[in-house]
Design an enzyme around this catalytic site. Structure first.
Site, mmCIF file in Angstrom:
data_model
loop_
_atom_site.group_PDB
_atom_site.id
_atom_site.type_symbol
_atom_site.label_atom_id
_atom_site.label_comp_id
_atom_site.label_asym_id
_atom_site.label_seq_id
_atom_site.Cartn_x
_atom_site.Cartn_y
_atom_site.Cartn_z
ATOM 1 N N ASP A 32 21.029 -22.452 -44.076
ATOM 2 C CA ASP A 32 19.956 -23.357 -45.148
ATOM 3 C C ASP A 32 19.885 -24.519 -44.774
ATOM 4 O O ASP A 32 20.878 -25.118 -45.375
ATOM 5 C CB ASP A 32 18.642 -22.516 -45.553
ATOM 6 C CG ASP A 32 17.511 -23.181 -45.612
ATOM 7 O OD1 ASP A 32 17.391 -23.774 -44.931
ATOM 8 O OD2 ASP A 32 16.880 -23.083 -46.786
ATOM 9 N N HIS A 87 11.551 -34.483 -48.770
ATOM 10 C CA HIS A 87 11.751 -33.292 -49.290
ATOM 11 C C HIS A 87 13.134 -33.017 -49.783
ATOM 12 O O HIS A 87 12.570 -33.493 -51.052
ATOM 13 C CB HIS A 87 11.485 -31.743 -48.231
ATOM 14 C CG HIS A 87 11.757 -30.851 -49.488
ATOM 15 N ND1 HIS A 87 11.028 -30.366 -50.044
ATOM 16 C CD2 HIS A 87 12.949 -29.638 -49.419
ATOM 17 C CE1 HIS A 87 11.459 -29.364 -50.400
ATOM 18 N NE2 HIS A 87 12.940 -29.450 -50.598
ATOM 19 N N ASP A 122 10.571 -20.045 -45.741
ATOM 20 C CA ASP A 122 12.218 -19.406 -46.580
ATOM 21 C C ASP A 122 11.390 -19.509 -47.738
ATOM 22 O O ASP A 122 10.960 -20.763 -48.547
ATOM 23 C CB ASP A 122 12.727 -20.861 -46.641
ATOM 24 C CG ASP A 122 14.432 -20.082 -47.241
ATOM 25 O OD1 ASP A 122 13.792 -19.033 -47.654
ATOM 26 O OD2 ASP A 122 14.623 -20.781 -47.684
HETATM 27 MN MN MN Z 1 14.914 -23.141 -47.325
#
Ligand code: MN
Length: 428
Positions: free
Chosen positions: A135, A142, A242
């Site tokens: 990931d 973000h 996620d």
């Molecule tokens: Mn993530």
């Protein structure tokens, strides 16, 4: 070279609704269980699922070098391993078979009976056996929002962030397809004002609006993937939720990064949309300053204009859209992520999955997590019927959608829909 399958004027003899994510220009790949309980590899046009195993057995892929059982498998891994030339040849052939001008299958009722299914009589499965899951953390907006909340607004981005596509190794065993509910996890947290850590159900379960790409086997251990070739090793993309437990994350992540806050569940959309299908929707990625190291430098348009949307539906209620974002906001591109991932010689396999990281846009209505949308719970998010949410509550359903649109042509990913179940009780 324009890819003929993407010609927007092309029409299928299968009916496709006007705003469908799956016109004949898409031709994604997936795995499904048929009405006879047989698992097969397939594609989708409109609301029809197409059994590629049956098409192959009936000779429709003649001339393309494919093993006999390539589509009679419960994952796409071997097909992905065959490489881009094969994916492209199969996609072009499917496009020809279902073209409105082509009568061969169109007029063969017996063949159609075994090849075509309606979407409501099949069950979508996980399309690949995911070997490794990585990931990334590649949205500048973000990373800035999280850095501002958790650390210091003045130094929200850590010094490495503009030089490295930051990432971590996740866990593939808990990645599930759309439709499979996930459960609120237990764990250790250290609530504000507490003197000691506590054990119990996470109180801050969140989604992360991400996309993920799936690779083919690209390199031997010790070899790197050059940035200019990186995209050739990407089979396609999916929507990716996620799931994250923010309270567990905050207590556990120092010094080694995310662990149990992230690996209890991640959800993907079941149809993998190929890079060939996305080709018409290329756009510039954000300008990078400082200029990255040579092995990360790219020319041309290296991002994709993919509209993304998240909705929340509390139990028994209609959904409310809570975020609208776009994949094009990503600071680091997929090619940069893959080149960086392998620059040390790390081997990538067929069926590996790489998450983008939460995709937040520049405005508060485009943030890709409840952590940001509710700004750590200080600004409750309004849903329909006077309902509000700071994070995700038990029995809420989170829905993510994604599609590209240009000059009237639309290619989409469908959706990833996941219900959050209450925690199982665990004695502390
Ligand atoms: Mn993530």
């Amino acid at each position: 070279m324009p890819i003929e399958t993407n010609n927007p004027s092309k029409k299928s003899w299968l009916e496709v609704a006007k705003n469908s994510d799956f016109p004949i220009q898409n031709i994604p790949f997936g795995v499904f269980l048929t009405r006879d309980d047989i698992i097969t590899i397939g594609t989708r046009i409109g609301d029809y699922a197409i059994d590629l195993g049956a098409l192959h057995q009936l000779g429709y892929f003649e001339g393309i070098p494919l093993t006999e059982d390539i589509f009679l498998q419960d994952t796409l891994n071997d097909f992905i391993s065959d490489g881009k030339k094969t994916w492209r040849a199969v996609r072009i052939r499917i496009s020809e078979i279902f073209d409105i001008e082509n009568l061969s299958l169109q007029n063969n009722e017996a063949h159609k009976k075994v090849i075509l299914f309606s979407m409501d009589e099949i069950e979508m499965k996980l399309p690949v056996q995911i070997g490794d899951y990585t990931d990334f953390y590649s949205s500048r907006e973000h990373a800035t929002n999280v850095g501002t909340m958790f650390r210091d607004p003045e130094n929200a981005l850590l010094p490495n962030w503009l030089h490295i596509p930051v990432g971590y190794h996740g866990r593939s065993s808990t990645i599930v397809p759309s439709g499979i509910p996930v459960r609120r996890p237990y764990g250790q947290t250290f609530p504000k004002g507490a003197n000691n850590p506590v054990f119990g159900p996470s109180r801050l379960v969140d989604f992360e609006l991400e996309m993920a790409f799936i690779t083919t086997d690209a390199n031997k251990m010790g070899e790197t993937i050059a940035i200019d070739e990186a995209e050739d090793y990407i089979f396609g993309m999916v929507l990716f939720n996620d799931w994250s437990a923010r309270d567990i994350q905050k207590w556990e992540y120092v010094p080694l990064g995310p662990f149990l806050a992230k690996n209890f569940a991640s959800s993907i959309s079941p149809w993998i949309v190929t890079m060939d299908a996305l080709e018409p929707f290329r756009v510039d990625s954000p300008k990078q300053d400082p200029e990255p190291f040579h092995y990360l430098r790219q020319k041309g348009k290296n991002s994709f204009d993919i509209n993304l949307e998240v909705s929340i539906a509390p139990e028994g209620q209609e959904e409310t859209v809570v975020s609208k974002s776009n994949f094009k906001y990503m600071y680091w591109t997929m090619a940069q992520q893959l080149a960086h991932h392998t620059v040390n010689g790390c081997k990538v396999n067929s069926g590996d999955l790489m998450g983008s990281g939460t995709i937040s846009g520049p405005t508060p209505d485009s943030y890709g997590s409840m952590l940001e949308l509710s700004w750590q719970g200080t600004k409750p998010v309004k849903l329909k019927n006077q309902v509000t949410r700071k994070f995700i509550e038990d029995n809420d359903t989170v829905i993510m959608k994604g599609y590209c649109e240009k000059n009237g042509a639309r290619i989409g990913f469908g959706e990833v829909v996941t219900k959050l179940l209450p925690a199982h009780h665990i004695e502390s």
